[in-house]
Design an enzyme around this catalytic site. Structure first.
Site: not given
Ligand SMILES: [Zn+2]
Ligand SMILES: *[C@@H]1O[C@H](CO)[C@@H](O)[C@H](O)[C@H]1NC(C)=O
Ligand SMILES: *[C@@H]1O[C@H](CO)[C@@H](O)[C@H](O)[C@H]1NC(C)=O
Ligand SMILES: *[C@@H]1O[C@H](CO)[C@@H](O)[C@H](O)[C@H]1NC(C)=O
Ligand SMILES: *[C@@H]1O[C@H](CO)[C@@H](O)[C@H](O)[C@H]1NC(C)=O
Ligand SMILES: *[C@@H]1O[C@H](CO)[C@@H](O)[C@H](O)[C@H]1NC(C)=O
Ligand SMILES: *[C@@H]1O[C@H](CO)[C@@H](O)[C@H](O)[C@H]1NC(C)=O
Ligand SMILES: *[C@@H]1O[C@H](CO)[C@@H](O)[C@H](O)[C@H]1NC(C)=O
Length: 915
Positions: A55, A57, A179, A429
């Site tokens: 994951h 970001d 997420d 996000h």
């Molecule tokens: Zn995230």
């Protein structure tokens, strides 16, 4: 083309359609099957789909580029380039291994730097289904604070890159939002219209999860629109078992401490039996809360797989030893898998699924841990992101209308790509959501500013081409703080106003000037009514109270309480409606976490007031009234850090409340969450309404969730919902709508009341990882950030209210762009359209696609049944749309423009009967 009541994308002209096959192990397009590259499963065993993933970001504790390079590992150890390098190497070592990749912003950065050899290898891995893209947008967008138009753009950007680079085998079949902190119905609707077969996520309310586990409803069918005919907006939705982490004890990344599989009996600490036993127990427990004999386990987490060997070496062993037990009667089969392979098995199971029609907001991970603060966190960044979306649409449209000279003309080289990328990154996000570290928020803003500079060159070139004048143009970017150097220093100037909407709007133009009297004329030389008023500066001296009058102009009448200076009533003179309406500003005292019920403080993510009763900032406002022929204003001062202008424009049907809040004082060591509250005589019976990503409207009810019996533990924060562009309250006769200029959180805690959180300043971190208190300052405001914004209020009869608030919200989202020129020249009037579009049709996208085609999105902007007039289907004649473009052909695409409409064949899912 006939545009029915959904969003559609059209690319012009028609390209040849060839049937395409994916590589050797590929799957034929257009058939209702998943990839054939999936590993075989065992029909009579419990199949455990192990999904290796990372994951990544697109900015959070570090900026997007710091994450890419692995820079600033002192903040967080994370380097995406190494992840991709390492995963590709490891996939080649064993053809059974699988990996999924999600964020195209990172993949694009990496791909640009790869040799032809590596690219060939990666293409093969993609063709063979060993490396699979899921989601595939530029980022994994936030769902609470984003506007649908920007989400569609960022998805298009990522998915187009994948299609251009890998063709149909690179098309993600699954949406993956593991997420984001709550899930919007409009996102699900968009994913369905983008052609995804299913959707997986990790976070939902803890009460909802426990109920769904028991009922085996963690996999469901989300019917995400009440306007689109099923199954157009139906999306199969799966809730992952451990958020997006591996099961406990099975994390084999370099960042984890779980024991590796020690399988040499000659060495110490042999643990195969123990590992297999623990794994079988977890698998069997998990199977009890899902419906089929297939379960999924996410084997990865934040920025994992930088040294992918660790993970894969242990996963290879895990699969071998777990499956080895089958000879001795074990009923569990583990396999390398991907979300689309797992989804294919669920589809084959041919079951019926629970139906859901509401959304997954708000998100709570415990009784006092409501993730509703980020709906408002970083209000200035949220506003900047929203204006940037408008600027990008203007830039895109003028690139098309001005032709190639826009990109390279008298003002040099300009482009829309820089802004597209900056906007796409800002949808992440931890970007527009406001949950990043301060230096990362600054980086997002810097990117947007850089994007707009490139667009300004493009816009100047385009306007030069369209008007024939090469006079230099100055863009008034700081009008929110009443600064525009050119208009302030020139006695004579001209102003261009570009309206990116496909219909005329009446929009008051306010510019800071230096003189006291101006003559204003329009493009045809006709004189325009104008007034010079004293501007309200950001930090104003307190003025004395003057006697009030009522504000009345053509459409609205606004009354004030002469004793308090507060708003007291609102009338719509056309519909002859009047309501009692008081408005004031309050602050919630943020919890510091020092509390017997829970140690959760308010922070960037979490809203947790220490008490449900907010403090009033002032019971009275000092006021001053300004009345001219074009506008009437009441200026209100509540405190040195809260003021407001209540403004009525001559030809407007909405009342403007321009609020200025900050710097929030912290000398009392209390974090503050400032709201404005409208208390009306409307009989709301606990219902209120908020939009979903700026598009469809959802009904909300206090202390209530449509799908489970709520135990409410946070009476204020647990009733907050995201507002992206509008919210309203209504009864049988009156509807009061508030249109916002950015995403904010809001609620209705008392009957007849609607509150909106405007600004927050907090002194504690809320322990969700960001590790900073939300305590914003800026160079201009070292004492604490001052934020200014606008709310538009309209009062209507409920049956016709949508006819007013839909266009009002579009106007607030796509504001005109202003530029001024020191050289006085009668400017030309120009319209890119032959005629205004019908009221129901919104021009969502007009952008250059390649050399000789453009991407056009027309949207039916009304929900079914919400307007008698405007909810009906409409027909638009594409041939007669544009004034400067001749259309040679058109072909229809899915919403994200990465698949031709006629190739779009999604899995069909059956809801449980009776639904
Ligand atoms: Zn995230
Ligand atoms: C299977 O069972 C036999 C007999 O109990 C045992 O000897 C053998 O080690 C077992 N094999 C595995 C892989 O557990
Ligand atoms: C799926 O189930 C339905 C109803 O039980 C049945 O009629 C249908 O044949 C099944 N389809 C497949 C492909 O098994
Ligand atoms: C405003 O006008 C005054 C008097 O003409 C001049 O001195 C001043 O420099 C002007 N201000 C700006 C910002 O141009
Ligand atoms: C505000 O909340 C803090 C705890 O978060 C508490 O200690 C303080 O007494 C409260 N202050 C007021 C004025 O309510
Ligand atoms: C908040 O910001 C102010 C101004 O920069 C600073 O003086 C104060 O120490 C900060 N407080 C916290 C808790 O970060
Ligand atoms: C004005 O807008 C800019 C972005 O254009 C933003 O950075 C700034 O915070 C805004 N100022 C106020 C007072 O809202
Ligand atoms: C996707 O890529 C393929 C192969 O390059 C191309 O033929 C197809 O037209 C593209 N699809 C879209 C919707 O652009």
């Amino acid at each position: 083309g006939l545009i029915s009541s959904n969003m559609a994308a059209v690319s012009l002209p028609l390209a040849a359609l060839l049937p395409l096959l994916c590589g050797v192990l590929g799957f034929p397009l257009g058939q209702e099957t998943g990839p054939t590259s999936c590993h075989a499963t065992k029909p009579n065993l419990l199949n455990v789909h192990l999904v290796p993933h990372t994951h990544d970001d697109v900015g959070w504790l570090k900026t997007v580029d710091q994450y890419y390079y692995g820079d600033r590992n002192d903040i967080q150890h994370a380097g995406v380039q190494y992840i991709l390098d390492s995963v590709v190497d490891q996939l080649l070592k064993n053809p059974d291994r699988r990996f999924i990749y999600v964020e195209t912003a990172f993949f694009y950065r990496w791909w640009k730097r790869q040799s032809a050899d590596v690219r060939r290898t990666v293409r093969r891995l993609v063709d063979e289904g060993r490396l699979e893209f899921v989601n595939g947008g530029w980022c994994m967008s936030d769902e609470a604070t984003t506007h649908y138009s920007a989400v569609i753009d960022q998805m298009t950007m990522g998915l187009r890159f994948l299609n251009d680079t890998f063709g149909p085998c690179g098309r993600p079949r699954v949406a993956w939002h593991i997420d984001p902190f709550g899930h919007a119905r409009e996102h699900a609707s968009m994913f369905a219209q983008m052609g995804y077969d299913g959707f997986f996520f990790g976070r939902l309310d803890y009460q909802d999860r426990s109920r769904r586990r028991i009922a085996r409803e963690q996999e469901l069918l989300w019917r995400a629109s009440d306007s689109l005919t099923p199954p157009m907006a139906d999306l199969f939705t799966g809730i992952l078992p451990n958020g997006y982490n591996p099961p406990e004890g099975f994390c084999w990344d370099q960042s984890c401490d779980d024991p590796p599989i020690r399988d040499d009996p000659d060495l110490e600490d042999y643990n195969v039996d123990d590992v297999v036993k623990r794994f079988l127990a977890i698998a069997n427990t998990q199977a009890k809360v899902y419906k089929t004999n297939h379960i999924i386990m996410t084997m990865g987490s934040d920025f994992q797989y930088e040294n992918a060997n660790l993970w894969y070496k242990n996963l290879d062993k895990l699969i071998r030893y777990v499956n080895g037990r089958q000879a001795n009667g074990s009923r569990v089969h583990a396999l390398y898998s991907t979300p689309s392979c797992y989804l294919q098995e669920l589809h084959r199971a041919n079951l019926t699924w629970a139906l859901k029609t509401d959304d997954f907001f708000p998100y709570a991970d415990d009784a006092h841990d409501l993730w509703t603060g980020y709906f408002t966190s970083r209000p200035a960044l949220k506003r900047y992101e929203r204006i940037s979306n408008g600027n990008l649409q203007t830039c895109n449209q003028l690139e098309v209308l001005g032709g190639p000279i826009s990109r390279n003309g008298p003002f040099g080289k300009g482009d829309s790509q820089t802004m597209k990328k900056a906007m796409a990154v800002a949808q992440h996000h931890d970007a527009v959501s406001g949950t990043e570290k301060q230096h990362v928020a600054d980086d997002y803003a810097r990117r947007l500013a850089g994007g707009w500079l490139r667009c300004q060159v493009l816009v100047s070139n385009s306007l030069a081409a369209l008007s024939g004048s090469t006079a230099e143009r100055i863009y008034c970017d700081k009008l929110n703080v009443s600064v525009c150097p050119l208009t302030e220093s020139s006695s004579k100037f001209s102003v261009n106003v570009y309206n990116p909407l496909a219909r005329p709007v009446s929009w008051p133009v306010r510019l800071p000037v230096n003189g006291t009297s101006y003559k204003v004329s329009d493009a045809e030389g006709r004189s325009v009514d104008c007034q010079v008023c004293v501007c309200v500066c950001v930090c104003c001296p307190l003025l004395k109270t003057v006697c009030l009058c009522v504000l009345v102009l053509q459409f609205l009448r606004v009354t004030f309480d002469p004793d308090t200076g507060l708003l007291s009533g609102l009338s719509n003179l056309e519909t002859k409606q009047t309501i009692k309406l008081t408005q004031n500003f309050y602050w919630y005292n943020a919890s510091d976490g020092n509390n017997s019920k829970s140690d959760q403080p308010s922070g960037a993510y979490i809203f947790r007031p220490n008490s449900s009763t907010p403090f009033v900032i002032s019971r009275t406002a000092k006021t001053e009234t300004v009345q001219t022929s074009v506008l009437q204003e009441v200026r209100q001062w509540f405190s040195p850090w809260v003021s407001q202008v209540v403004r009525l424009h001559g030809d407007s049907r909405a009342l403007e409340l321009e609020w200025t809040v900050g710097p929030l004082p912290i000398d009392d060591d209390l974090g503050k969450e400032v709201i404005t509250r409208l208390d009306s005589s409307i009989q709301t019976a606990e219902y209120f309404y908020t939009d979903s990503n700026g598009r469809e409207i959802l009904q909300r009810k206090k202390d209530f969730r449509p799908t489970w019996i709520l135990r409410q533990s946070e009476p204020v924060a647990g009733n907050y919902y995201p507002i992206n562009s509008r919210a309203f309250i209504k009864d049988e006769v009156d509807q009061l709508t508030v249109v916002t200029d950015r995403s904010q959180g809001g609620s209705s805690i008392q009957n007849g009341s609607l509150e909106i959180m405007l600004h927050r300043r907090l002194l504690y971190d809320d322990v969700r990882g960001v590790a900073e208190p939300l305590n914003e300052t800026s160079a201009l405001f070292p004492e604490g950030l001052v934020v200014r914004g606008r709310l538009l209020l309209s009062l209507d009869r409920p049956p016709t209210a949508a006819d007013a608030h839909r266009p009002l919200a579009q106007q607030a989202v796509l504001q005109p762009t202003l530029d001024s020129s020191g050289r006085w020249s009668p400017c030309l009037q120009f319209s890119g359209l032959q005629a205004a579009l019908p009221p129901a049709v919104h021009l969502l996208t007009l952008t250059q696609w390649d050399e000789d085609s453009v991407l056009l999105r027309l949207e039916h902007q009304f929900q079914s049944r919400e307007s008698k007039e405007n909810s009906r289907p409409v027909t638009v004649n594409l041939q007669k749309l544009f004034s400067t473009l001749e259309i040679l052909g058109a072909s229809e695409l899915n919403l994200s423009a990465n698949q031709w409409k006629d190739e779009m064949k999604r899995f069909h899912w059956t809801p449980q009967t009776g639904m």
